[in-house]
Scaffold this motif. Structure first.
Motif, PDB file in Angstrom:
ATOM      1  N   ALA A 141       1.071   5.684  -0.510  1.00  0.00           N
ATOM      2  CA  ALA A 141       0.121   6.967   0.034  1.00  0.00           C
ATOM      3  C   ALA A 141      -1.034   6.997  -1.073  1.00  0.00           C
ATOM      4  O   ALA A 141      -1.008   6.803  -2.289  1.00  0.00           O
ATOM      5  CB  ALA A 141       1.074   8.307  -0.426  1.00  0.00           C
ATOM      6  N   GLY A 142      -2.009   7.453  -0.442  1.00  0.00           N
ATOM      7  CA  GLY A 142      -3.537   7.673  -1.302  1.00  0.00           C
ATOM      8  C   GLY A 142      -4.063   6.148  -1.079  1.00  0.00           C
ATOM      9  O   GLY A 142      -5.120   6.088  -1.700  1.00  0.00           O
ATOM     10  N   ASN A 143      -3.573   5.287  -0.410  1.00  0.00           N
ATOM     11  CA  ASN A 143      -4.388   3.899  -0.059  1.00  0.00           C
ATOM     12  C   ASN A 143      -4.442   3.161  -1.539  1.00  0.00           C
ATOM     13  O   ASN A 143      -5.255   2.414  -1.343  1.00  0.00           O
ATOM     14  CB  ASN A 143      -5.766   4.348   0.566  1.00  0.00           C
ATOM     15  CG  ASN A 143      -5.785   4.165   1.972  1.00  0.00           C
ATOM     16  OD1 ASN A 143      -4.849   3.659   2.612  1.00  0.00           O
ATOM     17  ND2 ASN A 143      -6.574   4.821   2.717  1.00  0.00           N
ATOM     18  N   LYS A 156       0.964  -1.378   0.106  1.00  0.00           N
ATOM     19  CA  LYS A 156      -0.060  -0.045   0.091  1.00  0.00           C
ATOM     20  C   LYS A 156       0.738   1.253  -0.142  1.00  0.00           C
ATOM     21  O   LYS A 156       1.869   1.546   0.789  1.00  0.00           O
ATOM     22  CB  LYS A 156      -0.764   0.065   1.404  1.00  0.00           C
ATOM     23  CG  LYS A 156      -2.243   0.276   1.124  1.00  0.00           C
ATOM     24  CD  LYS A 156      -2.933   0.331   2.354  1.00  0.00           C
ATOM     25  CE  LYS A 156      -4.315  -0.157   2.285  1.00  0.00           C
ATOM     26  NZ  LYS A 156      -5.200  -0.098   3.491  1.00  0.00           N
TER      27      LYS A 156
END
Ligand code: SF4
Ligand code: SF4
Ligand code: SF4
Ligand code: SF4
Ligand code: SF4
Lengths: 256, 344
Positions: free
Chosen positions: B283-285, B281
């Protein structure tokens, strides 16, 4: 520097998690050096509505609770959900398995009409939660970690991997090797596999992973000849209010 | 010249006790329910000589599950490297686990060199122990060529009944033998006995899957889109056990933790796993391996394809741990056979 003022509040809960703090012993003294406790029913009685950090135990189960938690949120700079009741609804969530009117009658009998009740909600379903301390009860070392992060203004990311990870690190003999079922594979870590280290199974008190393999876990439990409704109960024991989530809470096992 | 000595079985206790006086000795001990783990011992009596691969491989001594690597001081803007190590002897390492340590050695000596690993490894003496027979049905050490010793040890013990015949492989091994003064020289009869044991092993150990050694890599080369991964997707619960117990998995995460003064703190690394949800995973999911099928495929490719491209070596040692530990009963031998069946 002024010490941050910390207040403890409780909603529907057994207050066992607050006792965990009172049980801290020596470590508590170190923490008390960092903070100023202004409200704490279990340990002292001083009251104040001026605080920086609110540590909330218990779940939201009445509309009065909703007003109260919104008030606390408006006052506190940082809000910490503390213990399974607050973070996932926990045992209180079992109520959501039943019709509200039926359950009221069951508890209050003829006086049921005098009581108002709503389905059980963990805090994040009602207000914004900054930090989560999972567990029933909370695992003290994790609480210290979260508190340090909260006071230092750092993010604390709840592990979003299974209790099994910590259980392997601790080299416990797996419950499945003993022919016993365990909720470790679908439960988020962070407790250092506390229960298994002490000879118990993981009951799943920290709540489910963000993307639990429910199908796989049901399959495993079924292979151990457990009836389907038992399996469902095992999965729901702490996690029923999860179905009321509209989106996964931030920092609660997610990279922000 | 190859050097062999003999240790009478009744002297094992004296050997281990003597070793344990001067340094930490770890060896396989029984944990119940047919589980074993490497743990500190002070005498030979605590050791289980006939054991199946331990819950965690000896990797835990080279790359601790959790290890502080730096301390920091915000006010002074300082970052200090930290290395904790101790001198120790690991006794009773099976050939599959010797291979596992060899794999890790290659990875951590590669650029960027992992100083903590390398210094720690140099403080560890390794005493191997031969498997005269299969540990259990999960093992697949033959097909990856690890049922026989292939170096990677200081001393290597083979059980010949009343005695161990011991191969001395390094100067350090030589020192350990000389210091203990319980070893005798090996005569021709003993060497013959070792040779016939190895002959016998040829008839016991056979390829455990329907794929030949050289065919494993090509099989995985063509298995990216296999249906087998979809089946694993339904069954795997992503508990991470299979990678945590694997002797050649080495991924870790880095975490900072402040001390109570909130000014100083530590940075530590902790084993991570490609089976864990947050592993891929960003950043930003966004999650590059959202599906458990993708994660399982990755785990297998990391044993049978990627390291072969990079290091010309299978990173599956055949120890069988991943299959033993999986509560969903995902078995490596089965997966390989299923892949083979599909792409025949
Ligand atoms: S005992 Fe439970 S938590 Fe531990 S590895 Fe087994 S299933 Fe996972
Ligand atoms: S092992 Fe399971 S039940 Fe026990 S504290 Fe951890 S999450 Fe809760
Ligand atoms: S041990 Fe089994 S269930 Fe757990 S991650 Fe590995 S394959 Fe999946
Ligand atoms: S993949 Fe499985 S059998 Fe192969 S080395 Fe890792 S744990 Fe052992
Ligand atoms: S996998 Fe092979 S080498 Fe490893 S313990 Fe089993 S029999 Fe021995």
């Amino acid at each position: 520097m002024r010490k941050p003022k910390v207040a403890f509040f409780d909603f529907s809960s057994c207050e066992g998690c607050q006792l965990q703090v009172a049980n801290f012993g020596e470590a508590l003294l170190d923490i008390l050096g960092l903070i100023d406790v202004v409200m704490f029913r279990e340990a002292i009685s001083e009251k104040s509505d001026d605080y920086d950090v609110a540590i909330i135990e218990g779940s939201i189960t009445t509309s009065h609770d909703i007003e109260r938690i919104k008030q606390i949120r408006a006052t506190a700079k940082v809000l910490i959900a503390y213990g399974a009741c607050a973070t996932i609804g926990g045992i209180n969530g079992m109520k959501n398995n039943f019709d509200l009117e039926d359950i009221k009658k069951y508890v209050y009998k003829d006086d049921a009409k005098y009581f108002e009740s709503i389905p059980t909600h963990p805090l994040h379903q009602v207000v914004k939660v900054d930090y989560f301390v999972h567990g029933c009860p909370v695992y003290q070392p994790e609480f210290v970690k979260v508190l340090k992060c909260a006071l230092a203004g750092l993010l604390y990311t709840v592990p979003d991997y299974a209790v099994c990870t910590e259980c392997r690190f601790n080299e416990n003999v797996c419950m499945y090797d003993k022919g016993i079922t365990c909720m470790g594979p679908v439960t988020r870590a962070g407790c250092n596999s506390w229960c298994v280290n002490n000879g118990n199974i993981c009951y799943g008190c920290r709540g489910m992973l963000s993307n639990p393999a429910q199908e796989g876990q049901m399959d495993i439990l079924k292979k151990h000849n457990i009836a389907l409704d038992w399996v469902q109960n095992k999965m729901n024991m702490y996690n029923k209010p999860r179905e009321l989530d509209t989106e996964p809470p931030a920092n609660n096992g997610h990279i922000g | 010249m190859q050097r062999f000595v003999i240790l009478s079985k009744k002297d094992l206790d004296a050997f281990i006790s003597a070793l344990a006086q001067s340094q930490k000795v770890v060896a396989p001990v029984a944990r119940g329910h047919n589980n074993f783990s490497f743990a500190e011992v002070s005498s030979g009596k605590e050791i289980t000589l006939k054991y199946i691969p331990t819950i965690l491989p000896p990797k835990k001594y080279f790359l601790p599950t959790q290890e502080i690597i730096t301390s920091y001081n915000k006010r002074e803007n300082a970052l200090n490297a930290i290395l904790e190590y101790e001198k120790m002897v690991i006794f009773g390492v099976h050939t599959c686990d010797l291979a596992g340590i060899q794999c890790l050695n290659m990875v951590f000596a590669d650029k960027p060199k992992d100083i903590n690993y390398i210094i720690r490894k140099n403080k560890i003496a390794i005493i191997g122990l031969e498997c005269n027979d299969y540990c259990d049905e999960y093992a697949s050490c033959h097909v990856v060529g690890n049922h026989l010793p292939n170096g990677g040890y200081d001393l290597f013990f083979t059980d010949l009944g009343d005695v161990f015949i011991v191969h001395i492989n390094t100067m350090l091994g030589d020192e350990l033998v000389n210091k203990a003064a319980v070893f005798k020289s090996a005569d021709a009869k003993m060497l013959k006995a070792l040779e016939s044991l190895r002959q016998m092993k040829h008839s016991i150990f056979k390829d455990e899957v329907n794929v030949k050694h050289q065919e494993l890599k090509p099989l995985f080369d063509r298995s990216s889109n296999s249906k087998v991964w979809e089946d694993l997707n339904k069954r795997c619960v992503a508990c991470g056990n299979c990678t945590n117990v694997c002797p050649t998995c080495y991924c870790f995460d880095i975490i900072d933790e402040p001390n109570l003064d909130l000014n100083t703190g530590v940075r530590y690394r902790r084993w991570d796993s490609c089976q864990n949800e947050p592993f891929a995973k960003v950043a930003g999911n966004e999650n590059f391996r959202k599906e458990r099928s993708q994660r399982q495929r990755h785990r297998y490719m990391r044993k049978f394809k990627y390291p072969v491209d990079k290091y010309s070596r299978y990173f599956c040692t055949g120890c069988g741990r991943c299959s033993r530990t999986c509560m969903a009963q995902i078995k490596l031998k089965e997966t390989i056979n299923d892949l083979a069946k599909e792409t025949q």
